[in-house]
Design an enzyme around this catalytic site. Structure first.
Site, short mmCIF file in Angstrom:
data_model
loop_
_atom_site.label_atom_id
_atom_site.label_comp_id
_atom_site.label_asym_id
_atom_site.label_seq_id
_atom_site.Cartn_x
_atom_site.Cartn_y
_atom_site.Cartn_z
N ASP A 43 0.91 -1.29 -0.03
CA ASP A 43 -0.01 -0.04 0.15
C ASP A 43 1.09 1.38 -0.10
O ASP A 43 1.86 1.18 0.89
CB ASP A 43 -0.81 0.12 1.29
CG ASP A 43 -2.10 1.08 1.27
OD1 ASP A 43 -1.85 2.04 0.83
OD2 ASP A 43 -3.22 0.40 1.49
N ILE A 44 0.60 2.08 -1.01
CA ILE A 44 1.65 3.45 -0.95
C ILE A 44 1.07 4.21 0.15
O ILE A 44 1.93 5.24 0.34
CB ILE A 44 1.29 4.32 -2.16
CG1 ILE A 44 0.08 4.45 -2.54
CG2 ILE A 44 2.05 3.44 -3.29
CD1 ILE A 44 -0.19 5.52 -3.81
N GLN B 248 -14.48 2.20 1.50
CA GLN B 248 -13.94 1.75 0.50
C GLN B 248 -13.35 2.72 -0.51
O GLN B 248 -14.27 3.71 -0.94
CB GLN B 248 -14.54 0.75 -0.25
CG GLN B 248 -13.75 0.31 -1.42
CD GLN B 248 -14.65 -1.01 -2.12
OE1 GLN B 248 -15.90 -1.35 -1.70
NE2 GLN B 248 -14.06 -1.82 -3.04
N HIS C 16 -10.09 -6.12 -2.44
CA HIS C 16 -8.68 -6.33 -1.96
C HIS C 16 -8.71 -6.65 -0.42
O HIS C 16 -9.69 -6.26 0.23
CB HIS C 16 -7.76 -5.34 -2.39
CG HIS C 16 -8.20 -3.99 -2.05
ND1 HIS C 16 -9.26 -3.23 -2.48
CD2 HIS C 16 -8.16 -3.37 -0.79
CE1 HIS C 16 -9.59 -2.01 -2.06
NE2 HIS C 16 -8.84 -2.10 -0.88
N PHE C 17 -7.69 -7.47 -0.07
CA PHE C 17 -7.74 -7.43 1.41
C PHE C 17 -6.31 -6.77 1.64
O PHE C 17 -5.42 -6.64 0.99
CB PHE C 17 -7.30 -9.06 1.79
CG PHE C 17 -8.61 -9.78 2.26
CD1 PHE C 17 -9.43 -10.05 1.49
CD2 PHE C 17 -9.00 -9.86 3.68
CE1 PHE C 17 -10.73 -10.62 1.69
CE2 PHE C 17 -9.99 -10.28 4.07
CZ PHE C 17 -11.06 -10.76 3.16
N HIS C 18 -6.37 -5.94 2.71
CA HIS C 18 -5.09 -5.26 3.53
C HIS C 18 -4.83 -6.21 4.54
O HIS C 18 -5.40 -6.98 5.35
CB HIS C 18 -5.71 -4.11 4.38
CG HIS C 18 -6.40 -3.12 3.58
ND1 HIS C 18 -5.89 -1.97 3.14
CD2 HIS C 18 -7.45 -3.06 2.91
CE1 HIS C 18 -6.50 -1.08 2.39
NE2 HIS C 18 -7.78 -1.92 2.49
#
Ligand code: 5GP
Length: 142
Positions: free
Chosen positions: A33-34, A96, A102-104
């Site tokens: 993740d950025i 969201q 997606h999953f974090h």
């Protein structure tokens, strides 16, 4: 609302945008993740299009979860994290931001507070270093 093929993660999948990839197989991609909430905050996405849990096909969700299951312990071990937070958001009301499911995977460290969601860009060199740590560890386990 239908799936937007120009969402950020679709662009990453097509190679139109860069990412710090840590893992890829036939069905899924994982990258940093950025705007990480913690060191090593990873996003896992299916290659098939779906906005979220409300429209994903069971077979695509199953392969997505298989990758989350595979990577979670490796990320914990690679970073010696004290815990792992899994996060998955569905819809604006849930917060969201990107409409490709997606999953974090968020490593947690005792005494280190969680940063805000999608709030602050991480420096490129730090993302690069963390991606290298994770990629090397995953390569050693495979
Ligand atoms: P969501 O709220 O949709 O569950 O989270 C989307 C996540 O994507 C956020 O944590 C945000 O920081 C991250 N993100 C947004 N844009 C980009 C991008 O261009 N590249 C990467 N790697 N992550 C992004």
């Amino acid at each position: 609302m239908s799936y937007d093929p120009d969402n950020i993660f679709a662009k990453i999948l097509r190679g139109d945008l860069p990412c710090h990839k840590i893992y890829e197989d036939d069905n899924t991609l994982a990258f940093l993740d950025i705007m990480p909430r913690a060191k090593g905050h990873t996003l896992v996405i299916p290659k098939s299009p779906a906005q979220n849990m409300l429209d994903v096909r069971l077979e695509d969700f199953t392969t997505l979860m298989a990758t989350v299951h595979k990577l979670t312990p490796m990320i914990q071990q690679a970073l010696d994290a004290d815990g792992i937070l899994l996060q998955q958001l569905n819809g604006d009301a849930a917060g969201q931001l990107v409409y490709h499911i997606h999953f974090h995977i968020v490593p947690r460290f005792e005494g280190v507070p969680l940063k805000h969601h999608g709030n602050q860009f991480q420096q490129e060199d730090i993302l690069k270093k963390n991606a290298q740590i994770l990629t090397d560890y995953i390569a050693r386990q495979s």
